[in-house]
Design an enzyme around this catalytic site. Sequence first.
Site, PDB file in Angstrom:
ATOM      1  N   ILE A   1      54.089 -54.009  36.895  1.00  0.00           N
ATOM      2  CA  ILE A   1      53.930 -53.164  36.601  1.00  0.00           C
ATOM      3  C   ILE A   1      54.521 -52.064  35.837  1.00  0.00           C
ATOM      4  O   ILE A   1      56.253 -51.976  36.107  1.00  0.00           O
ATOM      5  CB  ILE A   1      52.464 -51.988  37.119  1.00  0.00           C
ATOM      6  CG1 ILE A   1      52.957 -50.987  37.829  1.00  0.00           C
ATOM      7  CG2 ILE A   1      51.083 -52.327  37.392  1.00  0.00           C
ATOM      8  CD1 ILE A   1      52.866 -49.565  38.373  1.00  0.00           C
TER       9      ILE A   1
ATOM     10  N   PHE B   1      52.785 -44.367  45.013  1.00  0.00           N
ATOM     11  CA  PHE B   1      53.613 -46.018  45.634  1.00  0.00           C
ATOM     12  C   PHE B   1      54.589 -45.003  46.457  1.00  0.00           C
ATOM     13  O   PHE B   1      55.479 -45.093  46.221  1.00  0.00           O
ATOM     14  CB  PHE B   1      54.893 -47.252  44.542  1.00  0.00           C
ATOM     15  CG  PHE B   1      53.549 -47.444  44.232  1.00  0.00           C
ATOM     16  CD1 PHE B   1      53.436 -48.970  44.321  1.00  0.00           C
ATOM     17  CD2 PHE B   1      53.419 -47.121  42.456  1.00  0.00           C
ATOM     18  CE1 PHE B   1      52.313 -50.008  43.877  1.00  0.00           C
ATOM     19  CE2 PHE B   1      52.493 -48.414  42.332  1.00  0.00           C
ATOM     20  CZ  PHE B   1      51.971 -49.331  42.630  1.00  0.00           C
TER      21      PHE B   1
ATOM     22  N   TYR C   1      56.686 -51.532  50.406  1.00  0.00           N
ATOM     23  CA  TYR C   1      56.196 -51.013  49.373  1.00  0.00           C
ATOM     24  C   TYR C   1      54.824 -50.256  50.405  1.00  0.00           C
ATOM     25  O   TYR C   1      53.563 -51.571  51.023  1.00  0.00           O
ATOM     26  CB  TYR C   1      55.549 -51.240  48.389  1.00  0.00           C
ATOM     27  CG  TYR C   1      54.868 -52.002  48.284  1.00  0.00           C
ATOM     28  CD1 TYR C   1      53.586 -51.989  47.769  1.00  0.00           C
ATOM     29  CD2 TYR C   1      55.138 -53.589  48.295  1.00  0.00           C
ATOM     30  CE1 TYR C   1      51.947 -52.773  47.808  1.00  0.00           C
ATOM     31  CE2 TYR C   1      54.331 -54.363  47.673  1.00  0.00           C
ATOM     32  CZ  TYR C   1      53.356 -54.059  47.493  1.00  0.00           C
ATOM     33  OH  TYR C   1      51.775 -55.176  47.136  1.00  0.00           O
TER      34      TYR C   1
ATOM     35  N   PHE D   1      45.929 -48.880  50.083  1.00  0.00           N
ATOM     36  CA  PHE D   1      44.788 -50.135  49.814  1.00  0.00           C
ATOM     37  C   PHE D   1      45.800 -51.077  49.562  1.00  0.00           C
ATOM     38  O   PHE D   1      44.872 -52.305  50.023  1.00  0.00           O
ATOM     39  CB  PHE D   1      43.649 -49.873  48.890  1.00  0.00           C
ATOM     40  CG  PHE D   1      44.458 -49.875  47.387  1.00  0.00           C
ATOM     41  CD1 PHE D   1      44.099 -50.903  46.697  1.00  0.00           C
ATOM     42  CD2 PHE D   1      44.372 -48.927  46.310  1.00  0.00           C
ATOM     43  CE1 PHE D   1      44.841 -51.341  45.082  1.00  0.00           C
ATOM     44  CE2 PHE D   1      44.820 -48.774  45.997  1.00  0.00           C
ATOM     45  CZ  PHE D   1      45.494 -49.516  44.944  1.00  0.00           C
ATOM     46  N   ASP D   2      47.154 -50.997  49.319  1.00  0.00           N
ATOM     47  CA  ASP D   2      47.824 -51.904  49.238  1.00  0.00           C
ATOM     48  C   ASP D   2      48.919 -51.931  50.254  1.00  0.00           C
ATOM     49  O   ASP D   2      49.508 -50.727  50.099  1.00  0.00           O
ATOM     50  CB  ASP D   2      47.705 -53.095  48.538  1.00  0.00           C
ATOM     51  CG  ASP D   2      48.846 -53.748  48.182  1.00  0.00           C
ATOM     52  OD1 ASP D   2      48.901 -54.496  48.918  1.00  0.00           O
ATOM     53  OD2 ASP D   2      49.683 -54.708  47.018  1.00  0.00           O
TER      54      ASP D   2
ATOM     55  N   TYR E   1      47.711 -49.586  35.246  1.00  0.00           N
ATOM     56  CA  TYR E   1      46.836 -50.246  34.891  1.00  0.00           C
ATOM     57  C   TYR E   1      45.805 -49.961  33.133  1.00  0.00           C
ATOM     58  O   TYR E   1      45.073 -51.104  32.919  1.00  0.00           O
ATOM     59  CB  TYR E   1      46.276 -50.753  36.052  1.00  0.00           C
ATOM     60  CG  TYR E   1      47.057 -52.080  36.872  1.00  0.00           C
ATOM     61  CD1 TYR E   1      47.125 -52.941  36.848  1.00  0.00           C
ATOM     62  CD2 TYR E   1      47.234 -51.051  38.295  1.00  0.00           C
ATOM     63  CE1 TYR E   1      47.882 -53.425  37.919  1.00  0.00           C
ATOM     64  CE2 TYR E   1      47.963 -51.755  39.206  1.00  0.00           C
ATOM     65  CZ  TYR E   1      48.104 -52.916  38.815  1.00  0.00           C
ATOM     66  OH  TYR E   1      48.516 -53.721  39.276  1.00  0.00           O
TER      67      TYR E   1
END
Length: 520
Positions: free
Chosen positions: A72, A115, A42, A52-53, A98
């Site tokens: 999540i 995502f 992912y 950022f990830d 979140y």
Amino acid sequence: MEAEIWCLPEVKIGNHGLRKRVLHKGNSWKTPFPGDEVEVRYTLRLKDGEFFDSSHDKGTPFKFRLGQGEVIRGWDEGIATMKKGERAIFTVPPEMAYGEIGSPPTVPPNATLIFDIEMVSWYSIRDITGDGGILKKIMREGEGWATPKDADEVLVKYVASTEDGIIVSKSDEELEFSLTDGYLCPAMSKAVKTMRKGEKAELSVKFSYCSRYPGDAHCNNDITATNSKLTIDLELLSWKNVIDVMGDKKILKKVIKMGDGFDRPTEGSLAKVIYIGRKDDGTIFECKGTPEEPFEYICLEEQINEGLDRAVMTMRKGEQATVKVSSEFLHGTENGKWPPTASVLYEIMLINFAKEKSFWKMDTQEKLEACQSKKSDGNALFKAGRFELASKKYEKASKYIEFDHSFNDDEKSLASSLLSSCSLNNAACKLKLGKYFEASRLCTKVLEVDPCCVKALFRRSQSYLRTSDLEKAEADIKRALAIDPNNREVRLVYQELKDKKRQYFRQEAEIFTNMLSSMG
């Protein structure tokens, strides 16, 4: 490229704003279930923000258990829709990510997340016990749909180790064991009953399911000495079906070679078999039939051991099996007494069988002939003192003609005569077997058609006499003597009745005398 992606159709998942765009379709129709261990790649960014990830930066796919709250909610619900090899863009609203708090410092409050997820693979994980005690992760799918049953014998390979990698037990080669007896620990038997042929699985077993079966001594270390989990890599190679024929474990049939078709012998079928009977020590005590000349017998006519006979009636043409028969079926198997705990093992093959023609497929002449034939068989068995089997023959003979309404006048007359004869002969069997109420019922049936049948009156009077219903017995005897005054058998029963009445009068007089004495 970015513009092309956002032009792809988008679908909604659920009712909370989760959306999905498929970039690349998967290569299967299957999707993961809650509890399955999923592997994905992912990348993540905020809506209208920078990436950022990414799992790509870590070099390995990300693993988690679906539907267990490890990620999540948007992931749990979205990834549950993905197929193997599929790649999709998910837009996850704050309430499924979140929420109002966010995940500082990278995810601000009330953030919508984007995502890009690729489904690498997943392993099905099943909670076998429902309490997390035995978790089974399928590493390789098995064949077909069938799984072993409680009494089956399975062939497996396995390695059992502790959490720190110490091997406590393993099969050096292929291992065969009965699920009834178990092996190593309860988890093995419980898990293998959920597996298909060729399936490989990894079991995660809690301490409470690690205790060994009594008498097992297959572990290098004591499994129960630690509270750690046990991991068992298990492969089900094959299994042999074991049928509990009577449901009480007294006749166990193990299928060695499957038969053809679906049909099986029934009572009265002509079966052709080859079999060998062995004692517990392997000694052969009985051998019947050869491939060139199979042994022929009629099912459930006491021509072979009853336990083996009943097992044959569960077999299909060409089937080979071993049949373990307990001691209560061993009377008459050979001369001499068998110990109470004895059992024998038969190796048997059902070459072929032929069922009797069903009575509803017969014409009237065939039914009459079948009735006469069964009656003759019953007569021969009665003369041989085999009253239980003779009774069954008479009952079967009666069924051929009892409820047929298509006979002509001549056939009706013959059928009525045969039916009365079978009922009277069956009543004689019931008297020999001590089943007096059944005997009287059969005689009554005959008397409803022919009230002057001396034989029926005579046998019913015997039934009444044996159940001490002396008034009814006397009434039948007097009626029989009125019809046939010189019948010697009836006179003998009448004398027996008189003796029994005198005996009862004496007993009553003694009781009355004792009562008066105690009162005085």
